[in-house]
Motif scaffolding. Structure first.
Motif, PDB file in Angstrom:
ATOM      1  N   MET A   1       0.541  -1.129   0.137  1.00  0.00           N
ATOM      2  CA  MET A   1       0.347  -0.325  -0.060  1.00  0.00           C
ATOM      3  C   MET A   1       0.960   1.272  -0.055  1.00  0.00           C
ATOM      4  O   MET A   1       2.038   1.110   0.764  1.00  0.00           O
ATOM      5  CB  MET A   1      -1.514   0.048   0.788  1.00  0.00           C
ATOM      6  N   GLU A   2       0.448   2.212  -0.523  1.00  0.00           N
ATOM      7  CA  GLU A   2       1.256   3.047  -0.694  1.00  0.00           C
ATOM      8  C   GLU A   2       1.168   4.308   0.118  1.00  0.00           C
ATOM      9  O   GLU A   2       2.252   5.221   0.634  1.00  0.00           O
ATOM     10  CB  GLU A   2       1.127   4.233  -2.098  1.00  0.00           C
ATOM     11  N   ASN A   3       0.293   4.326   0.835  1.00  0.00           N
ATOM     12  CA  ASN A   3      -0.190   5.460   1.444  1.00  0.00           C
ATOM     13  C   ASN A   3       0.743   4.708   2.977  1.00  0.00           C
ATOM     14  O   ASN A   3       0.895   5.539   3.605  1.00  0.00           O
ATOM     15  CB  ASN A   3      -1.201   5.647   2.156  1.00  0.00           C
ATOM     16  N   LEU A   4       0.983   3.644   3.584  1.00  0.00           N
ATOM     17  CA  LEU A   4       1.976   2.654   4.775  1.00  0.00           C
ATOM     18  C   LEU A   4       3.115   3.694   4.416  1.00  0.00           C
ATOM     19  O   LEU A   4       3.565   3.489   5.302  1.00  0.00           O
ATOM     20  CB  LEU A   4       1.384   1.059   4.189  1.00  0.00           C
ATOM     21  N   ARG A   5       3.855   3.396   2.899  1.00  0.00           N
ATOM     22  CA  ARG A   5       4.971   3.585   2.629  1.00  0.00           C
ATOM     23  C   ARG A   5       5.359   5.415   3.057  1.00  0.00           C
ATOM     24  O   ARG A   5       5.765   5.432   4.331  1.00  0.00           O
ATOM     25  CB  ARG A   5       5.934   2.767   1.075  1.00  0.00           C
ATOM     26  N   ASN A   6       4.246   6.069   2.976  1.00  0.00           N
ATOM     27  CA  ASN A   6       4.196   7.263   2.661  1.00  0.00           C
ATOM     28  C   ASN A   6       3.904   7.707   4.318  1.00  0.00           C
ATOM     29  O   ASN A   6       4.701   8.744   4.842  1.00  0.00           O
ATOM     30  CB  ASN A   6       2.879   7.927   2.197  1.00  0.00           C
ATOM     31  N   TYR A   7       3.518   7.166   4.976  1.00  0.00           N
ATOM     32  CA  TYR A   7       3.673   7.626   7.175  1.00  0.00           C
ATOM     33  C   TYR A   7       4.112   6.535   7.610  1.00  0.00           C
ATOM     34  O   TYR A   7       4.244   7.474   8.769  1.00  0.00           O
ATOM     35  CB  TYR A   7       2.021   7.191   7.111  1.00  0.00           C
ATOM     36  N   HIS A   8       5.058   6.407   7.220  1.00  0.00           N
ATOM     37  CA  HIS A   8       6.034   5.230   7.626  1.00  0.00           C
ATOM     38  C   HIS A   8       7.059   6.027   8.511  1.00  0.00           C
ATOM     39  O   HIS A   8       7.610   7.163   8.362  1.00  0.00           O
ATOM     40  CB  HIS A   8       7.029   4.497   7.092  1.00  0.00           C
ATOM     41  N   VAL A 201       3.397  -2.214  12.176  1.00  0.00           N
ATOM     42  CA  VAL A 201       1.833  -3.250  11.678  1.00  0.00           C
ATOM     43  C   VAL A 201       2.594  -3.852  10.408  1.00  0.00           C
ATOM     44  O   VAL A 201       3.837  -3.603  10.296  1.00  0.00           O
ATOM     45  CB  VAL A 201       0.936  -1.956  11.076  1.00  0.00           C
ATOM     46  N   LYS A 202       2.191  -4.634   9.983  1.00  0.00           N
ATOM     47  CA  LYS A 202       2.077  -5.598   9.194  1.00  0.00           C
ATOM     48  C   LYS A 202       0.900  -5.766   7.932  1.00  0.00           C
ATOM     49  O   LYS A 202      -0.061  -5.629   8.464  1.00  0.00           O
ATOM     50  CB  LYS A 202       2.469  -6.885   9.268  1.00  0.00           C
ATOM     51  N   ASP A 203       1.766  -5.284   6.623  1.00  0.00           N
ATOM     52  CA  ASP A 203       0.789  -5.141   5.505  1.00  0.00           C
ATOM     53  C   ASP A 203      -0.066  -6.835   5.478  1.00  0.00           C
ATOM     54  O   ASP A 203       1.679  -7.939   5.498  1.00  0.00           O
ATOM     55  CB  ASP A 203       1.380  -5.053   4.230  1.00  0.00           C
ATOM     56  N   GLN A 204      -1.317  -6.801   5.889  1.00  0.00           N
ATOM     57  CA  GLN A 204      -1.499  -8.560   5.544  1.00  0.00           C
ATOM     58  C   GLN A 204      -1.513  -9.233   4.606  1.00  0.00           C
ATOM     59  O   GLN A 204      -1.450 -10.307   4.407  1.00  0.00           O
ATOM     60  CB  GLN A 204      -3.095  -8.619   5.909  1.00  0.00           C
TER      61      GLN A 204
END
Length: 533
Positions: A1-8, A201-204
């Motif tokens: 998910m792009e958003n997850l990377r952006n908010y890391h 968190v883990k991206d399922q």
């Protein structure tokens, strides 16, 4: 998910663990009070208890029996707020409480109880209780058992689609700036000294992991509250007790119920039988449960219990197991009370805070989600020593900001829908489902009408799949037909017919491989088998 990377490694004010109705309410309250807010859900939004309830925003009449006066008063008033802020996901429904000789309620106690209920819940005049004679009761609902019937109480509850209510609250939170992520499991808490200061968190779906920091972490994970608390390094002061509730769905041709009924069972509990579109659904059971939480098992005892209850109260229908079309089961995360039967345990909510600062909330009712969220965010407000007032009492959820009353809105938009290629019936259904967001549905028809010819799927369903992908973070077919549209439980034949076509549409727009498509189709087929009879 792009958003997850952006908010890391981004720092938030508040991180919420859990994307059910409680977590959704907390995210909306927090973000509207000015807090930078993130929410993580390990499954799809509302995949746990918040898509598996009796689907009522109700005032808690049965809690009068347990003398929980404060709860009745609070949830009754909250019910009116839920309806005001989201009229497209809540529908007033007249409920009948039949009175029998030697039943749980007598005529006087029913009349008095409903009067107190109206008073405590501040019920508006047109929805206040009525007492009906035996003859009037049977004229409204002739399927009821005649023997020893004395009459009935008649009062209003509110029917809802619990998953759609949750989704609309989350969309409102996102509109105000909250960051939301489904299929993202919190696997570890991050500490600064002895204080919780974030989550891993883990991206399922992809298996990647990320970290997010926050001043405050709230555990609103429903049946998984204790699982999250185990991640904390502090001892648990209290624990949850899970109880299971099962519902079954029957075609109304086989169980032609006219009116919603709230009735006694043989073991002195009370359950609901509710007509919805072309189906009647009945529930719920209430038994202790300690098995797998993601998909609570339905056993023969659950089904037999409900069939016995139905056939005792509606003796002419003679329902059998083969008449059941679909079913669902959900878990109630209740605060443990030693020595009490499942139905006797209070549904009150409770908040814990560990010495690490992890805030956990459990218990409570769907109806009271907004108030529960307010209490959580008030606690954070006190810690921050600010005075930001709660805004959600008068904040419409997504789709709820209508011009005029809901009846006028439906009339206007079902006519408007014809200009976009929908029938009047389809237009009304879309307007009722999406509220003011139906205008986005209409915009999608202009943009994607030509694409429809590439797929073997009805036009209205095609547009709804697109909307679910683009605006409601659906990533699997099951997200759509369970929690975005509710068809798995109430139109299972439609799921059987179109789940392949939904996968084709999703695969095209989400860039799936053939392996992805096959995997999700198999998942859908297994889910359909799980709820079928």
């Amino acid at each position: 998910m792009e958003n997850l990377r952006n908010y890391h490694k981004r720092k938030f004010d508040v991180i919420v663990i859990g994307g059910g109705i409680t977590g959704a309410g907390i995210a909306l309250d927090a973000v509207t009070r000015g807090f930078k807010t993130a929410l993580f859900e390990m499954q799809d939004f509302a995949a746990g208890t918040s898509s598996r309830s009796t689907k009522l925003v109700h005032g808690g009449l049965r809690y009068l029996k347990q003398f929980e006066v404060k709860m009745v008063s609070e949830v009754g008033k909250e019910r009116a707020i839920v309806y005001k802020n989201g009229p497209h996901v809540t529908t007033p429904e007249w409920m009948m409480l039949p009175i029998y000789k030697k039943g749980t309620f007598g005529k006087f106690s029913t009349s008095l109880g409903l009067y107190i209920y109206d008073y405590l819940a501040s019920v508006q005049k047109k929805e206040r209780r009525r007492m009906l004679t035996k003859e009037k009761t049977l004229s409204i609902e002739p399927l009821l058992k005649n023997d020893n019937l004395l009459g009935s109480g008649y009062y209003v509850e509110y029917r809802t689609d619990d998953a759609r209510l949750t989704i609309e609250v989350l969309k409102a939170a996102a509109k105000h700036g909250a960051f939301l992520s489904n299929y993202t499991k919190v696997t570890e808490l991050i500490y600064e000294g002895n204080k919780v200061m974030g989550v891993k968190v883990k991206d399922q779906l992809k298996g990647t992991t990320y970290e997010y920091l926050a001043k405050h972490v709230v555990n609103a994970s429903g049946p998984w509250v204790d699982d999250v608390r185990v991640l904390d390094s502090n001892n648990r002061s209290k624990s949850l007790l899970l109880t299971k509730g099962v519902h079954i769905v029957i075609d109304r041709k086989r169980f032609p119920l006219n009116n919603a009924i709230y009735f006694d069972t043989h073991d002195k509990r009370m359950i609901f039988a509710i007509p919805r579109d072309n189906k009647t659904y009945v529930g719920t059971t209430d038994t202790f449960y300690d098995d797998g939480k993601e998909n609570p098992r339905i056993i023969d005892d659950d089904i037999n219990y409900l069939l016995i209850a139905i056939n005792e109260m509606f003796p002419s229908v003679l329902l059998q197991r083969k008449d059941i079309e679909s079913s669902w089961s959900g878990l109630r995360p209740l605060i443990q009370e030693e020595g009490k039967a499942p139905s006797q345990i209070s549904r009150k909510d409770e908040i814990w805070e560990s010495s690490s600062g992890l805030i956990s909330i459990a218990g409570g009712k769907l109806t009271g989600y907004r108030k529960m969220a307010e209490q959580i965010v008030d606690r954070i407000i006190r810690k921050e020593k600010v005075t930001n007032a709660c805004m959600t009492r008068n904040t419409p959820i997504s789709g709820g900001d209508l011009e005029g009353d809901f009846t006028q809105f439906i009339s206007k938009n079902k006519l408007k829908a014809r200009r976009y290629g929908f029938s009047l019936e389809e237009g009304e259904r879309l307007a009722r489902l999406y509220g003011s967001n139906v205008n986005t549905i209409f915009q999608l028809t202009d943009l994607y009408k030509k694409d429809h010819k590439n797929f073997n799927i009805p036009f209205d369903l095609f547009i709804q799949v697109l909307y679910s992908i683009k605006y409601e973070m659906a990533v699997k077919p099951s997200d759509i037909f369970v929690r975005r549209l509710g068809t798995l439980y109430f139109n299972i034949e439609k799921c059987r017919k179109y789940h392949h076509a939904i996968a084709e549409v999703m695969g095209y727009y989400l860039g799936w491989t053939e392996y992805d498509k096959e995997r999700y189709v198999n998942e859908s087929e297994n889910l359909i088998l799980d709820v079928s009879f």
